[in-house]
Design a protein around this motif. Sequence first.
Motif, PDB file in Angstrom:
ATOM      1  N   LEU A  39      -2.227   6.826   9.064  1.00  0.00           N
ATOM      2  CA  LEU A  39      -1.331   5.771   9.837  1.00  0.00           C
ATOM      3  C   LEU A  39      -1.181   6.229  11.133  1.00  0.00           C
ATOM      4  O   LEU A  39      -1.055   7.335  11.553  1.00  0.00           O
ATOM      5  N   ALA A  40      -1.781   5.188  12.230  1.00  0.00           N
ATOM      6  CA  ALA A  40      -1.966   5.611  13.689  1.00  0.00           C
ATOM      7  C   ALA A  40      -1.305   4.333  14.237  1.00  0.00           C
ATOM      8  O   ALA A  40      -1.804   4.101  15.375  1.00  0.00           O
ATOM      9  N   GLY A  41      -0.289   3.523  13.554  1.00  0.00           N
ATOM     10  CA  GLY A  41       0.088   2.566  14.276  1.00  0.00           C
ATOM     11  C   GLY A  41       1.455   2.577  15.071  1.00  0.00           C
ATOM     12  O   GLY A  41       1.912   1.384  15.409  1.00  0.00           O
ATOM     13  N   GLY A  42       2.072   3.867  15.100  1.00  0.00           N
ATOM     14  CA  GLY A  42       3.616   3.965  15.652  1.00  0.00           C
ATOM     15  C   GLY A  42       3.266   3.596  17.003  1.00  0.00           C
ATOM     16  O   GLY A  42       2.334   3.269  17.738  1.00  0.00           O
ATOM     17  N   GLU A  77       3.769  -6.028  12.380  1.00  0.00           N
ATOM     18  CA  GLU A  77       3.868  -4.921  13.340  1.00  0.00           C
ATOM     19  C   GLU A  77       5.442  -4.389  13.580  1.00  0.00           C
ATOM     20  O   GLU A  77       6.239  -5.153  13.182  1.00  0.00           O
ATOM     21  N   ASN A  78       5.609  -3.122  14.003  1.00  0.00           N
ATOM     22  CA  ASN A  78       6.695  -2.768  14.282  1.00  0.00           C
ATOM     23  C   ASN A  78       7.588  -2.830  12.923  1.00  0.00           C
ATOM     24  O   ASN A  78       8.733  -2.426  12.877  1.00  0.00           O
ATOM     25  N   ALA A  79       7.256  -2.462  11.910  1.00  0.00           N
ATOM     26  CA  ALA A  79       7.572  -2.245  10.477  1.00  0.00           C
ATOM     27  C   ALA A  79       7.627  -0.828  10.033  1.00  0.00           C
ATOM     28  O   ALA A  79       8.068  -0.853   8.886  1.00  0.00           O
ATOM     29  N   GLY A  80       7.154   0.007  10.788  1.00  0.00           N
ATOM     30  CA  GLY A  80       7.047   1.353  10.242  1.00  0.00           C
ATOM     31  C   GLY A  80       5.780   1.644   9.316  1.00  0.00           C
ATOM     32  O   GLY A  80       5.387   1.042   9.036  1.00  0.00           O
ATOM     33  N   PRO A  81       5.953   3.127   8.906  1.00  0.00           N
ATOM     34  CA  PRO A  81       4.850   3.419   8.122  1.00  0.00           C
ATOM     35  C   PRO A  81       4.677   2.570   6.630  1.00  0.00           C
ATOM     36  O   PRO A  81       3.753   2.679   6.141  1.00  0.00           O
ATOM     37  N   LEU A  82       6.034   2.065   6.451  1.00  0.00           N
ATOM     38  CA  LEU A  82       6.049   1.170   4.845  1.00  0.00           C
ATOM     39  C   LEU A  82       4.829   0.224   5.271  1.00  0.00           C
ATOM     40  O   LEU A  82       4.002   0.016   4.051  1.00  0.00           O
ATOM     41  N   ALA A  83       4.859  -0.402   6.146  1.00  0.00           N
ATOM     42  CA  ALA A  83       4.166  -1.657   6.339  1.00  0.00           C
ATOM     43  C   ALA A  83       2.725  -1.241   6.376  1.00  0.00           C
ATOM     44  O   ALA A  83       1.720  -1.937   5.929  1.00  0.00           O
ATOM     45  N   GLY A  84       2.578  -0.001   7.135  1.00  0.00           N
ATOM     46  CA  GLY A  84       1.053   0.278   7.573  1.00  0.00           C
ATOM     47  C   GLY A  84       0.485   1.014   5.928  1.00  0.00           C
ATOM     48  O   GLY A  84      -0.561   0.855   5.597  1.00  0.00           O
ATOM     49  N   ILE A  85       1.245   1.517   4.940  1.00  0.00           N
ATOM     50  CA  ILE A  85       1.088   1.959   3.866  1.00  0.00           C
ATOM     51  C   ILE A  85       0.469   0.654   3.000  1.00  0.00           C
ATOM     52  O   ILE A  85      -0.611   0.754   2.206  1.00  0.00           O
ATOM     53  N   CYS A  86       1.315  -0.201   3.032  1.00  0.00           N
ATOM     54  CA  CYS A  86       0.827  -1.474   2.406  1.00  0.00           C
ATOM     55  C   CYS A  86      -0.283  -2.240   2.816  1.00  0.00           C
ATOM     56  O   CYS A  86      -1.035  -2.407   2.008  1.00  0.00           O
ATOM     57  N   VAL A 120      -8.056  -0.438   0.445  1.00  0.00           N
ATOM     58  CA  VAL A 120      -8.824   0.649  -0.003  1.00  0.00           C
ATOM     59  C   VAL A 120      -9.320   0.381  -1.430  1.00  0.00           C
ATOM     60  O   VAL A 120      -8.722  -0.486  -2.096  1.00  0.00           O
ATOM     61  N   SER A 121     -10.470   1.088  -1.830  1.00  0.00           N
ATOM     62  CA  SER A 121     -11.063   0.872  -2.936  1.00  0.00           C
ATOM     63  C   SER A 121     -10.506   1.502  -4.162  1.00  0.00           C
ATOM     64  O   SER A 121     -10.655   1.119  -5.296  1.00  0.00           O
ATOM     65  N   PHE A 122      -9.890   2.676  -3.992  1.00  0.00           N
ATOM     66  CA  PHE A 122      -9.491   3.581  -4.878  1.00  0.00           C
ATOM     67  C   PHE A 122      -7.896   3.344  -5.139  1.00  0.00           C
ATOM     68  O   PHE A 122      -7.383   2.835  -4.552  1.00  0.00           O
ATOM     69  N   HIS A 123      -7.724   3.821  -6.677  1.00  0.00           N
ATOM     70  CA  HIS A 123      -6.434   3.515  -7.039  1.00  0.00           C
ATOM     71  C   HIS A 123      -5.305   4.510  -6.468  1.00  0.00           C
ATOM     72  O   HIS A 123      -4.209   4.012  -6.139  1.00  0.00           O
ATOM     73  N   ILE A 165       0.242  11.424  -1.672  1.00  0.00           N
ATOM     74  CA  ILE A 165      -0.780  10.589  -2.034  1.00  0.00           C
ATOM     75  C   ILE A 165      -0.105   9.451  -2.965  1.00  0.00           C
ATOM     76  O   ILE A 165       0.881   9.555  -3.729  1.00  0.00           O
ATOM     77  N   TYR A 166      -0.477   8.203  -2.623  1.00  0.00           N
ATOM     78  CA  TYR A 166       0.135   7.094  -3.367  1.00  0.00           C
ATOM     79  C   TYR A 166      -0.821   6.115  -4.172  1.00  0.00           C
ATOM     80  O   TYR A 166      -2.126   6.165  -3.624  1.00  0.00           O
ATOM     81  N   SER A 167      -0.422   5.587  -5.451  1.00  0.00           N
ATOM     82  CA  SER A 167      -1.461   4.919  -5.939  1.00  0.00           C
ATOM     83  C   SER A 167      -0.901   3.279  -5.658  1.00  0.00           C
ATOM     84  O   SER A 167       0.183   2.979  -5.002  1.00  0.00           O
ATOM     85  N   LYS A 168      -1.939   2.367  -6.131  1.00  0.00           N
ATOM     86  CA  LYS A 168      -1.523   0.956  -5.842  1.00  0.00           C
ATOM     87  C   LYS A 168      -0.314   0.490  -6.589  1.00  0.00           C
ATOM     88  O   LYS A 168       0.302  -0.560  -6.092  1.00  0.00           O
ATOM     89  N   ASN A 169      -0.001   1.196  -7.717  1.00  0.00           N
ATOM     90  CA  ASN A 169       1.178   0.874  -8.360  1.00  0.00           C
ATOM     91  C   ASN A 169       2.483   0.570  -7.488  1.00  0.00           C
ATOM     92  O   ASN A 169       3.443  -0.031  -7.665  1.00  0.00           O
ATOM     93  N   CYS A 170       2.420   1.174  -6.272  1.00  0.00           N
ATOM     94  CA  CYS A 170       3.432   1.450  -5.560  1.00  0.00           C
ATOM     95  C   CYS A 170       3.644   0.039  -4.617  1.00  0.00           C
ATOM     96  O   CYS A 170       4.747  -0.471  -4.377  1.00  0.00           O
ATOM     97  N   LEU A 171       2.589  -0.847  -4.507  1.00  0.00           N
ATOM     98  CA  LEU A 171       2.885  -1.973  -3.838  1.00  0.00           C
ATOM     99  C   LEU A 171       3.835  -2.916  -4.156  1.00  0.00           C
ATOM    100  O   LEU A 171       4.401  -3.392  -2.989  1.00  0.00           O
TER     101      LEU A 171
END
Length: 180
Positions: free
Chosen positions: A8-11, A67-76, A82-85, A129-135
Amino acid sequence: MQVGAIILAGGKSSRMGVDKGLMLLNEKPMVQHVIDAVKLVAAELIIVANNEEYKQLGYKVIPDEIENAGPLAGICAGLKQVSFHYNFVLSCDVPFVTKEMLSLLKQEVVGYDAAIFEKADNLHPLIGIYSKNCLPAFEAALNNKERRLKTVLHHVNLKKIDGALFNDRFFKNINSRLDL
């Protein structure tokens, strides 16, 4: 188990005044220190950033969806690309993270949606480390205007790993020129 990585480099880098991920630390961009550690344990790496300069690092760069929604939006945004779970999620300002820390996260996440470190009652969700189940939970939170990642983590099957195994330095965020 193969995993991917999302940096994450969107801050806004408001305390630093410039894009902190690209600031030099020991003669290389701070984000490169993070990349050097994670590329040892991840099969794919993407950077979530709104700054096109990150493309010079040679990895796929995607913008924040919100934009400007913090790390949570970047993670989503990252989890959708990404290709991996399972995927490491690291902020660009944790240059001292180690392969050993990441390997432990990868080992401990099995059977969980996510794994992060907890040290001295402080959660470190941007060394995780996060799985796609978090989405679904993360997107629902964003739709409800929730931006705090630590709040949303209560809605996923989370493994907290004792960070006392590692020196405080490895968890250090570089947020100001004084920190640098």
